[in-house]
Design a protein around this motif. Structure first.
Motif, PDB file in Angstrom:
ATOM      1  N   PRO A  30       0.851  -1.184   0.000  1.00  0.00           N
ATOM      2  CA  PRO A  30       0.000   0.000   0.000  1.00  0.00           C
ATOM      3  C   PRO A  30       0.892   1.241   0.000  1.00  0.00           C
ATOM      4  CG  PRO A  30       0.118  -0.904   2.205  1.00  0.00           C
ATOM      5  CD  PRO A  30       1.015  -1.757   1.343  1.00  0.00           C
ATOM      6  N   ALA A  31       0.632   2.188  -0.866  1.00  0.00           N
ATOM      7  CA  ALA A  31       1.462   3.373  -0.985  1.00  0.00           C
ATOM      8  C   ALA A  31       0.568   4.596  -1.155  1.00  0.00           C
ATOM      9  CB  ALA A  31       2.414   3.237  -2.173  1.00  0.00           C
ATOM     10  N   GLN A  32       1.194   5.755  -1.276  1.00  0.00           N
ATOM     11  CA  GLN A  32       0.474   6.991  -1.574  1.00  0.00           C
ATOM     12  C   GLN A  32       0.779   7.398  -3.009  1.00  0.00           C
ATOM     13  OE1 GLN A  32       0.396  10.088   1.665  1.00  0.00           O
ATOM     14  NE2 GLN A  32       2.101   8.871   2.444  1.00  0.00           N
ATOM     15  N   SER A  33      -0.210   7.865  -3.725  1.00  0.00           N
ATOM     16  CA  SER A  33      -0.038   8.278  -5.108  1.00  0.00           C
ATOM     17  C   SER A  33      -0.587   9.678  -5.305  1.00  0.00           C
ATOM     18  CB  SER A  33      -0.764   7.316  -6.058  1.00  0.00           C
ATOM     19  OG  SER A  33      -0.189   6.030  -6.014  1.00  0.00           O
ATOM     20  N   GLN A  34      -0.001  10.383  -6.270  1.00  0.00           N
ATOM     21  CA  GLN A  34      -0.513  11.701  -6.636  1.00  0.00           C
ATOM     22  C   GLN A  34      -0.186  11.983  -8.094  1.00  0.00           C
ATOM     23  OE1 GLN A  34       1.117  15.077  -4.535  1.00  0.00           O
ATOM     24  NE2 GLN A  34      -0.606  16.388  -5.097  1.00  0.00           N
ATOM     25  N   ILE A  35      -1.210  12.266  -8.887  1.00  0.00           N
ATOM     26  CA  ILE A  35      -1.005  12.693 -10.266  1.00  0.00           C
ATOM     27  C   ILE A  35      -0.685  14.173 -10.232  1.00  0.00           C
ATOM     28  CG2 ILE A  35      -2.071  12.982 -12.533  1.00  0.00           C
ATOM     29  CD1 ILE A  35      -3.842  10.559 -11.857  1.00  0.00           C
ATOM     30  N   VAL A  36       0.498  14.553 -10.709  1.00  0.00           N
ATOM     31  CA  VAL A  36       0.933  15.947 -10.608  1.00  0.00           C
ATOM     32  C   VAL A  36       0.906  16.669 -11.952  1.00  0.00           C
ATOM     33  CG1 VAL A  36       2.328  15.556  -8.547  1.00  0.00           C
ATOM     34  CG2 VAL A  36       3.353  15.223 -10.789  1.00  0.00           C
ATOM     35  N   GLU A  37       0.901  15.914 -13.063  1.00  0.00           N
ATOM     36  CA  GLU A  37       0.814  16.550 -14.379  1.00  0.00           C
ATOM     37  C   GLU A  37      -0.169  15.776 -15.242  1.00  0.00           C
ATOM     38  OE1 GLU A  37       4.507  17.086 -16.391  1.00  0.00           O
ATOM     39  OE2 GLU A  37       5.438  18.221 -14.743  1.00  0.00           O
ATOM     40  N   ALA A  38      -1.294  16.392 -15.555  1.00  0.00           N
ATOM     41  CA  ALA A  38      -2.303  15.790 -16.420  1.00  0.00           C
ATOM     42  C   ALA A  38      -3.309  16.869 -16.795  1.00  0.00           C
ATOM     43  CB  ALA A  38      -3.021  14.641 -15.723  1.00  0.00           C
ATOM     44  N   SER A  39      -3.780  16.847 -18.040  1.00  0.00           N
ATOM     45  CA  SER A  39      -4.770  17.809 -18.502  1.00  0.00           C
ATOM     46  C   SER A  39      -5.572  17.164 -19.623  1.00  0.00           C
ATOM     47  CB  SER A  39      -4.099  19.087 -19.012  1.00  0.00           C
ATOM     48  OG  SER A  39      -3.313  18.811 -20.167  1.00  0.00           O
ATOM     49  N   GLU A  40      -6.655  17.810 -20.046  1.00  0.00           N
ATOM     50  CA  GLU A  40      -7.440  17.269 -21.151  1.00  0.00           C
ATOM     51  C   GLU A  40      -6.608  17.229 -22.433  1.00  0.00           C
ATOM     52  OE1 GLU A  40     -11.160  19.173 -21.719  1.00  0.00           O
ATOM     53  OE2 GLU A  40     -11.884  18.779 -19.680  1.00  0.00           O
ATOM     54  N   LYS A  41      -5.743  18.227 -22.617  1.00  0.00           N
ATOM     55  CA  LYS A  41      -4.906  18.281 -23.814  1.00  0.00           C
ATOM     56  C   LYS A  41      -3.777  17.262 -23.744  1.00  0.00           C
ATOM     57  CE  LYS A  41      -2.124  21.412 -26.645  1.00  0.00           C
ATOM     58  NZ  LYS A  41      -1.609  22.814 -26.790  1.00  0.00           N
ATOM     59  N   THR A  42      -3.185  17.108 -22.553  1.00  0.00           N
ATOM     60  CA  THR A  42      -2.066  16.173 -22.365  1.00  0.00           C
ATOM     61  C   THR A  42      -2.349  15.312 -21.142  1.00  0.00           C
ATOM     62  OG1 THR A  42      -0.579  17.890 -23.225  1.00  0.00           O
ATOM     63  CG2 THR A  42       0.447  15.956 -22.210  1.00  0.00           C
ATOM     64  N   PRO A  43      -3.182  14.292 -21.283  1.00  0.00           N
ATOM     65  CA  PRO A  43      -3.536  13.465 -20.125  1.00  0.00           C
ATOM     66  C   PRO A  43      -2.391  12.544 -19.696  1.00  0.00           C
ATOM     67  CG  PRO A  43      -4.483  12.553 -22.120  1.00  0.00           C
ATOM     68  CD  PRO A  43      -3.866  13.866 -22.517  1.00  0.00           C
ATOM     69  N   LEU A  44      -2.485  12.093 -18.467  1.00  0.00           N
ATOM     70  CA  LEU A  44      -1.594  11.037 -17.997  1.00  0.00           C
ATOM     71  C   LEU A  44      -2.023   9.745 -18.678  1.00  0.00           C
ATOM     72  CD1 LEU A  44       0.554  10.171 -15.641  1.00  0.00           C
ATOM     73  CD2 LEU A  44      -1.504   9.267 -14.550  1.00  0.00           C
ATOM     74  N   LEU A  45      -1.094   9.074 -19.347  1.00  0.00           N
ATOM     75  CA  LEU A  45      -1.392   7.841 -20.061  1.00  0.00           C
ATOM     76  C   LEU A  45      -0.487   6.726 -19.544  1.00  0.00           C
ATOM     77  CD1 LEU A  45      -1.672   9.245 -23.700  1.00  0.00           C
ATOM     78  CD2 LEU A  45      -3.556   8.681 -22.130  1.00  0.00           C
ATOM     79  N   VAL A  46      -1.102   5.623 -19.134  1.00  0.00           N
ATOM     80  CA  VAL A  46      -0.358   4.519 -18.527  1.00  0.00           C
ATOM     81  C   VAL A  46      -0.874   3.181 -19.057  1.00  0.00           C
ATOM     82  CG1 VAL A  46       0.334   3.402 -16.371  1.00  0.00           C
ATOM     83  CG2 VAL A  46      -0.091   5.870 -16.406  1.00  0.00           C
ATOM     84  N   MET A  47       0.054   2.300 -19.356  1.00  0.00           N
ATOM     85  CA  MET A  47      -0.291   0.911 -19.657  1.00  0.00           C
ATOM     86  C   MET A  47       0.106   0.063 -18.456  1.00  0.00           C
ATOM     87  SD  MET A  47       1.238  -1.640 -22.572  1.00  0.00           S
ATOM     88  CE  MET A  47       1.332  -3.405 -22.202  1.00  0.00           C
ATOM     89  N   PHE A  48      -0.865  -0.658 -17.905  1.00  0.00           N
ATOM     90  CA  PHE A  48      -0.661  -1.481 -16.715  1.00  0.00           C
ATOM     91  C   PHE A  48      -0.717  -2.957 -17.114  1.00  0.00           C
ATOM     92  CE2 PHE A  48      -2.638  -4.082 -13.427  1.00  0.00           C
ATOM     93  CZ  PHE A  48      -1.887  -3.802 -12.296  1.00  0.00           C
ATOM     94  N   LEU A  49       0.275  -3.733 -16.663  1.00  0.00           N
ATOM     95  CA  LEU A  49       0.309  -5.169 -16.930  1.00  0.00           C
ATOM     96  C   LEU A  49       0.449  -5.919 -15.619  1.00  0.00           C
ATOM     97  CD1 LEU A  49       0.547  -7.700 -18.745  1.00  0.00           C
ATOM     98  CD2 LEU A  49       3.009  -7.235 -18.891  1.00  0.00           C
ATOM     99  N   ARG A  50      -0.551  -6.708 -15.286  1.00  0.00           N
ATOM    100  CA  ARG A  50      -0.505  -7.540 -14.077  1.00  0.00           C
ATOM    101  C   ARG A  50       0.342  -8.774 -14.377  1.00  0.00           C
ATOM    102  NH1 ARG A  50      -5.318  -7.814 -13.719  1.00  0.00           N
ATOM    103  NH2 ARG A  50      -5.693  -6.190 -12.157  1.00  0.00           N
TER     104      ARG A  50
END
Length: 317
Positions: free
Chosen positions: A95-115
């Motif tokens: 368990p950790a703490q997370s914070q999205i610090v840079e993201a916008s409608e024009k330049t969203p945060l984009l992530v590919m997650f692989l379990r």
């Protein structure tokens, strides 16, 4: 670290173009903000279009490829910066703490997650012809590395399988094996090796963590937990804190509070019911520890989360 097979440095134009290509692919597949489960087993895409306050999240054995935006992850006193050149490797449930610090409608945060398919990881590690990676003394359950051209290309091909669903059962395991192989060539390979190697102290600690995740509502006996992990109490405390920056008791408390928060947020439970459901016997203690963990009393915190649209982020990393 250069990608030796392709002999391309991480900051080269070819790698930058591969990141942009993967970002375009994720953006087109998500179509907007949210969590998007794909037809490829274990693969989820994330699109976030605004920064968030700091929130709690659990990380399971997995790989997250960041291609746009920026996110900070804090485990204990260590802060991990995830930017468009990064991958986040989680080798154990933490368990950790997370914070999205840079993201916008024009330049969203984009992530590919692989379990991770851990049997697959162990199968690959059993091979004797694997390359030797740089030794990393980092012991925590999270690690950040720099993506290479080979890793980005494999991720792109994995997502491309969505266009040919009939190929997924055959080709997805092959490409996921390649991704694991390429991770094992990075300095962060030790995190993956440690959790997958039978007999390792980290593996034994992982057994204790798995037991806690399955039984966090029950009273905790550290002595019994040490027996489950097949190590002494002092060794368990040392290894547990090294991986998670918490003691077993703190870890159990975090699991209880996160679960209670999710049940109130997603299922509409009141604070009293949620507290009893996760194992608390004292409502005042639950409220006190909840406020200390999340910054607000239960009812005010849930209202704030709902009004800020953080319902998904409160559950996932």
């Amino acid at each position: 670290m250069p990608d030796k097979k392709k002999n391309v440095a991480p900051g080269s134009p070819a790698v930058q173009e591969a990141r942009r290509s993967l970002a375009r692919r994720i953006a087109s597949m998500t179509g907007g903000a949210g969590e998007h489960v794909t037809a490829v087993p274990g693969v989820v895409l994330y699109n976030r279009d605004e920064p968030t306050p700091c929130y709690r999240a659990s990380y399971e054995p997995s790989l997250s490829i960041f291609v746009q935006g920026r996110k900070h992850v804090i485990l204990g006193e260590v802060e991990y910066v995830c930017d468009p050149s990064s991958f986040l490797l989680s080798s154990i449930d933490v368990p950790a703490q997370s914070q999205i610090v840079e993201a916008s409608e024009k330049t969203p945060l984009l992530v590919m997650f692989l379990r991770f398919d851990m049997p697959m990881v162990r199968e690959i590690l059993a091979r004797e012809d694997l390359p030797e990676a740089e030794v990393d003394s980092h012991r925590q359950g999270l690690a950040v590395g720099e993506t290479t051209l080979g890793l980005l290309s494999a991720c792109q091909r994995l997502l491309d399988l969505v266009d040919t669903p009939e190929d997924i059962p055959f080709l997805s395991p092959l490409i996921q094996r390649e991704i694991i192989y390429r991770l094992l060539k990075t300095p962060q390979a030790g995190r993956l090796r440690a959790i997958a190697t039978s007999g390792d102290l980290v593996q034994r600690t992982a057994r204790a963590i798995s037991w806690l995740r399955a039984n966090f509502t029950k009273p905790l006996s550290v002595e019994e937990l040490a027996v489950t992990a097949r190590m002494g109490v002092s060794t368990l405390h040392h290894q547990f804190r090294a991986l998670t920056s918490m003691s077993p008791l703190q870890y159990q408390k975090m699991l209880r509070l996160q679960t209670a928060r999710e049940r109130m947020l997603m299922d509409g439970l009141d604070a009293t019911t949620a507290a009893y459901e996760v194992g608390y016997e004292s409502i005042s203690q639950f409220s006190r520890e909840y406020s200390r963990c999340f910054g607000l009393p239960p009812i005010r915190d849930i209202r704030a989360l709902k009004s800020s649209g953080l319902m998904t982020e409160a559950r996932l990393g």
